[in-house]
Scaffold this active site. Structure first.
Site, PDB file in Angstrom:
ATOM      1  CG  ASP A  29      13.607 -12.286  -0.170  1.00 23.30           C
ATOM      2  OD1 ASP A  29      14.191 -13.149   0.512  1.00 23.30           O
ATOM      3  OD2 ASP A  29      12.377 -12.120  -0.149  1.00 23.30           O
ATOM      4  CG  ASP A  88      16.456 -15.118   2.215  1.00 27.02           C
ATOM      5  OD1 ASP A  88      16.655 -13.990   2.698  1.00 27.02           O
ATOM      6  OD2 ASP A  88      15.331 -15.478   1.795  1.00 27.02           O
ATOM      7  CG  ASP A  90      12.617 -12.879   3.662  1.00 28.25           C
ATOM      8  OD1 ASP A  90      13.592 -13.583   3.328  1.00 28.25           O
ATOM      9  OD2 ASP A  90      11.442 -13.159   3.353  1.00 28.25           O
ATOM     10  CB  SER A  97      12.722 -16.024  -1.310  1.00 30.94           C
ATOM     11  OG  SER A  97      13.174 -16.171   0.013  1.00 30.94           O
TER      12      SER A  97
END
Ligand code: MG
Length: 458
Positions: A244, A242, A246, A99
């Site tokens: 990843d 960010d 999400d 992440s």
């Protein structure tokens, strides 16, 4: 990681690559996940980190060895992979991502068949299999297969478009600047926005797992380039993701960066205008702004412990359609009850198109709060007792103890005092209508906490 039979943190398994999170460990974790999920077809995908393909292959080995077949989706945003699990009716999935953590980290997230990360009780079962080495290895003729699954990003983009008024957004010809953090947002968001009729400018959109341009956490201090690009180009909107994809943080047309509480409150307001009476799920760490909007527009706020997986599971349990976090996570249930940066971007554009207003003026219409933070050192073994004492001292006040203690005062100020899950610290977040009041609250509670800690030490 790996302390006291614990693998999972608040957002899956995380560790330093080849120091904590090695290929050997990833094979064992894959074997534990495969044993727990008990065969079936599982999706595997990863983010842009240099270590992601290596760790993904190791996890796939473990899954195959326990009889699970893998549909390999390759590099994609976390929410696109979560959507694919649901769309293709798979039995679950595994995502290799850390992440927003720095590039030397990586991690493993486990998805259930609804695309949501597994709950803590399920993680404990995976941990027990892992630490007891109770892997259910299959015979040579039952080993799982690996097939490529292509087209998931196109399906994901199409699904998001189904939840907004594409023609209305397209009629506005918005110019949007995207900061993709050199990661997977670049694979989906420019495509989505072009299909929404936007003119798209990208920065940091070349995939590079060393994150050369900025850290993958979209904090305001990392988003100066995005803010100045939006301003210099006279764009309508800026959005940063960010690592990843999400979470998304928005920049208005004036180049001002807005933290997630505000953009979530805006989405919440427009959602409640169309869906009065709905439940809004948010962690207790969110701003009172979120509750003000729920109160003003006939919504019901449901506070949860801090953590995106808890928000998702609460939404699912209650059938709630909207959730949000202060860090830029927006969960839109009609699409999927998980954080989704691209979905959030489409929702914001939809609100701008619907109202015909700029983001700065939409956000200026929301109640204002000042936020101040602080920390107090506290030995691990005293944390629980300190919290008990603090709660005793707040008797008669309007409090919530779902995660630490949050106290709301009559002048609309509030403070959250929470033990850190990873460090010997208490964290304090105060909010008030003036900066002075917020600062005073933090100072008062730092003193209170220190007094309690000292009294327990003797
Ligand atoms: Mg993330």
């Amino acid at each position: 990681m790996l302390s006291q039979r614990r693998l999972f943190g608040t957002n899956g398994i995380r560790g330093l690559v080849n120091k904590e999170l090695t290929p050997e460990l990833a094979i064992a974790i894959g074997s534990a996940i495969g044993t727990y999920l008990h065969c079936g077809d599982l999706l595997v995908g990863y983010d842009a980190r240099t270590s992601s393909p290596m760790l993904a292959k190791a996890v796939v080995s473990g899954l195959n060895a326990t009889g699970c077949s893998v549909l390999f989706a390759g590099m994609a945003p976390t929410p696109a992979l979560q959507y694919a699990v649901k769309k293709h009716r798979l039995d679950g999935g595994v995502i290799i991502t850390a992440s927003h953590n720095p590039p030397e980290y990586n991690g493993i997230k486990v998805l259930w068949n609804d695309g949501i990360e597994i709950a803590r009780e399920q993680e404990i079962e995976v941990e027990n299999i892992f630490f007891d080495k109770k892997f259910r290895y299959v015979e040579w003729d039952k080993i799982g297969s690996v097939k490529d699954l292509t087209g998931i990003i196109e399906e994901y983009v199409e699904a998001i478009k189904g939840h907004v008024d594409v023609a209305k957004i397209a009629s506005k010809h918005y110019h949007v600047v995207i900061d993709a953090a050199n990661s997977v947002a670049a694979l989906a968001v420019p495509k989505l926005l072009r299909e929404l009729g936007c003119r798209v400018t990208t920065i940091n959109a070349n995939i590079d797992g060393t994150f050369p341009a900025r850290p993958p956490e979209p904090r305001p201090e990392n988003l100066g380039d995005l803010a100045s690009t939006v301003k210099a180009m006279g764009a309508d909107l800026g959005v940063a993701f960010d690592g990843d994809a999400d979470r998304s943080i928005f920049v208005d047309e004036k180049g001002e960066i807005h933290w997630g509480d505000k953009t979530f409150a805006l989405v919440e307001k427009h959602f409640l205008l169309q869906n009065p009476g709905e439940k809004i799920v948010s962690p207790i760490s969110s701003s009172t702004l979120v509750k003000d909007i729920a109160d003003a527009y006939c919504g019901e706020i449901v506070w949860t412990k801090v953590g995106s997986v808890i928000v998702s599971h609460t939404m699912k349990k209650l059938g709630a359609k909207l959730g949000g976090e202060e860090n830029g996570g927006i969960f839109y249930g009609p699409h999927q009850p998980v954080r989704d940066g691209a979905m959030a971007t489409a929702l914001i554009l939809g609100i701008m198109a619907e109202t015909g207003k700029k983001l700065s003026s939409l956000l200026a219409g929301l109640p204002k709060y000042f936020i101040e933070k602080g920390t107090v050192e506290c030995p691990e073994q005293l944390k629980e007792k300190v919290l008990e004492r603090l709660i005793e001292q707040t008797r008669g006040l309007n409090i919530n103890t779902i995660d630490g203690v949050k106290i709301w005062f009559e002048d609309k100020s509030s403070i959250l005092v929470r033990p850190s899950g990873t460090e010997p610290l208490y964290r304090l977040y105060a909010e008030a209508k003036t900066r002075r009041k917020a600062l005073r609250l933090v100072q008062d509670f730092i003193l209170k906490l220190k007094r309690i800690i000292n009294s327990l030490k003797v």
